[in-house]
Design a protein around this motif. Structure first.
Motif, PDB file in Angstrom:
ATOM      1  N   HIS A  52     -11.289  59.614 -73.900  1.00  0.00           N
ATOM      2  CA  HIS A  52     -11.040  60.039 -72.524  1.00  0.00           C
ATOM      3  C   HIS A  52     -10.902  61.555 -72.468  1.00  0.00           C
ATOM      4  O   HIS A  52     -10.860  62.238 -73.497  1.00  0.00           O
ATOM      5  CB  HIS A  52      -9.798  59.351 -71.958  1.00  0.00           C
ATOM      6  CG  HIS A  52      -8.492  59.823 -72.542  1.00  0.00           C
ATOM      7  ND1 HIS A  52      -8.216  59.755 -73.890  1.00  0.00           N
ATOM      8  CD2 HIS A  52      -7.396  60.369 -71.956  1.00  0.00           C
ATOM      9  CE1 HIS A  52      -6.998  60.226 -74.103  1.00  0.00           C
ATOM     10  NE2 HIS A  52      -6.482  60.619 -72.949  1.00  0.00           N
ATOM     11  N   SER A 131     -12.987  58.568 -68.688  1.00  0.00           N
ATOM     12  CA  SER A 131     -14.316  59.176 -68.527  1.00  0.00           C
ATOM     13  C   SER A 131     -15.244  58.763 -69.656  1.00  0.00           C
ATOM     14  O   SER A 131     -16.465  58.702 -69.490  1.00  0.00           O
ATOM     15  CB  SER A 131     -14.200  60.701 -68.461  1.00  0.00           C
ATOM     16  OG  SER A 131     -13.588  61.216 -69.639  1.00  0.00           O
ATOM     17  N   THR A 134     -16.891  55.508 -68.624  1.00  0.00           N
ATOM     18  CA  THR A 134     -18.000  55.745 -67.690  1.00  0.00           C
ATOM     19  C   THR A 134     -19.246  56.187 -68.433  1.00  0.00           C
ATOM     20  O   THR A 134     -20.346  55.669 -68.195  1.00  0.00           O
ATOM     21  CB  THR A 134     -17.598  56.821 -66.657  1.00  0.00           C
ATOM     22  OG1 THR A 134     -16.420  56.391 -65.954  1.00  0.00           O
ATOM     23  CG2 THR A 134     -18.716  57.067 -65.664  1.00  0.00           C
ATOM     24  N   MET A 152     -15.437  48.729 -71.403  1.00  0.00           N
ATOM     25  CA  MET A 152     -14.931  49.850 -70.613  1.00  0.00           C
ATOM     26  C   MET A 152     -13.440  49.681 -70.366  1.00  0.00           C
ATOM     27  O   MET A 152     -13.008  48.710 -69.764  1.00  0.00           O
ATOM     28  CB  MET A 152     -15.658  49.921 -69.266  1.00  0.00           C
ATOM     29  CG  MET A 152     -17.161  50.062 -69.350  1.00  0.00           C
ATOM     30  SD  MET A 152     -17.942  49.845 -67.708  1.00  0.00           S
ATOM     31  CE  MET A 152     -17.187  51.210 -66.780  1.00  0.00           C
ATOM     32  N   GLY A 155     -12.545  53.724 -66.166  1.00  0.00           N
ATOM     33  CA  GLY A 155     -13.853  54.301 -65.898  1.00  0.00           C
ATOM     34  C   GLY A 155     -14.505  53.734 -64.653  1.00  0.00           C
ATOM     35  O   GLY A 155     -13.888  53.028 -63.858  1.00  0.00           O
ATOM     36  N   ASP A 187      -7.572  53.959 -61.936  1.00  0.00           N
ATOM     37  CA  ASP A 187      -8.839  53.278 -61.666  1.00  0.00           C
ATOM     38  C   ASP A 187      -8.695  52.138 -60.663  1.00  0.00           C
ATOM     39  O   ASP A 187      -9.652  51.418 -60.394  1.00  0.00           O
ATOM     40  CB  ASP A 187      -9.426  52.725 -62.976  1.00  0.00           C
ATOM     41  CG  ASP A 187      -9.754  53.833 -63.962  1.00  0.00           C
ATOM     42  OD1 ASP A 187     -10.477  54.761 -63.573  1.00  0.00           O
ATOM     43  OD2 ASP A 187      -9.272  53.769 -65.101  1.00  0.00           O
TER      44      ASP A 187
END
Length: 262
Positions: A52, A131, A134, A152, A155, A187
């Motif tokens: 991250h 991040s 993502t 994931m 993200g 999120d």
């Protein structure tokens, strides 16, 4: 800094020096972690980890013990954008050239590990946090035949516009995706979740959504879930289901995991 009794039992090494004899374009910092009692005759799953924002490729050393100390070879890849002057923190820029650079870095990391360790080619997992999650999903959708699945932690799922580039290929591939979220975390955005689900449905991705109570999805329960999901998905697959799944995890047993800036 997270303290874990398993960490000292893992053998890991940064590979900047080992890459010195390779062409300049291969000189990208990464960290490789081997499982406890690594056996060269066994083809291991490979876990590619994208950290991250504000961390770096060493995060994989702190994450892997909570996933499994035996089941995976893992490699952590450094983000493509510095976030501090000390050179410790990095993030993942979403510009076109930055995404291309991240994609190349991940492919190089996979190939580097495959050159040095016994990796099962159909059991490569790309995973990330924040991040990094993502970016992991974006890269997987660009290279759907290279990865067995995507995990994931938080993200955002790429937009429908971005998945259209490989639309027919992705619909045929039906990439498995585990999307873990904290109910009260950064999120927790119902509109963004809805857009992500619609984008995933458009390419027939097999998405399993799991939600956890708390404000951060990075906890020991979620990491253990990732291990079991990967086992059920690429090692001993369950019968396919076209339905999306959403699971609520209880408060009991959740152990938030903190990461040092170092």
């Amino acid at each position: 800094m997270m303290s874990d009794p398993f960490a000292s039992r893992l053998r890991s090494h940064a590979t900047e020096k080992s890459l010195e004899d390779r062409p300049r374009r291969h000189r990208r910092p990464l960290t490789v972690v081997s499982p406890l009692h690594y056996t060269a005759s066994y083809a291991y799953p490979l876990l590619v980890w994208l950290h991250h924002g504000g961390h770096n490729e060493l995060q994989v050393e702190q994450v892997l013990p909570h996933i499994s100390v035996r089941n995976y070879v893992a490699v952590g890849v450094r983000g493509n954008q510095a976030t501090d002057v000390r050179g410790w923190g990095f993030d993942w820029s979403n510009g076109k050239s930055s995404v291309a650079s991240a994609r190349e870095a991940v492919i190089e990391a996979v190939e580097h590990v495959q050159d040095h360790m016994n990796i099962h080619p159909e059991r490569i997992v790309i995973a990330g946090y924040g991040s990094g999650a993502t970016m992991a999903c974006r890269i997987a959708l660009m290279e759907p035949d290279r990865f067995g699945c995507v995990a994931m932690m938080g993200g955002e799922f790429p937009s429908r516009q971005s998945v259209m580039r490989e639309y027919h290929r992705l619909r045929q591939r039906r990439l498995p995706v585990l999307w873990q979220q904290a109910i009260n975390g950064v999120d927790d955005d119902p509109d963004r979740l809805k857009r992500g689900i619609l984008a995933a449905e458009s390419i027939r991705a097999r998405v399993e959504i799991r939600q956890y109570r708390g404000d951060d999805v990075m906890n020991a329960v979620a990491l253990r879930d990732m291990d079991q999901w990967c086992f059920d998905t690429i090692i001993q697959p369950r019968p396919e289901s076209t339905a999306d799944h959403s699971t609520m995890r209880p408060d009991e047993g959740l152990s938030p995991i903190d990461f040092s800036a170092n």
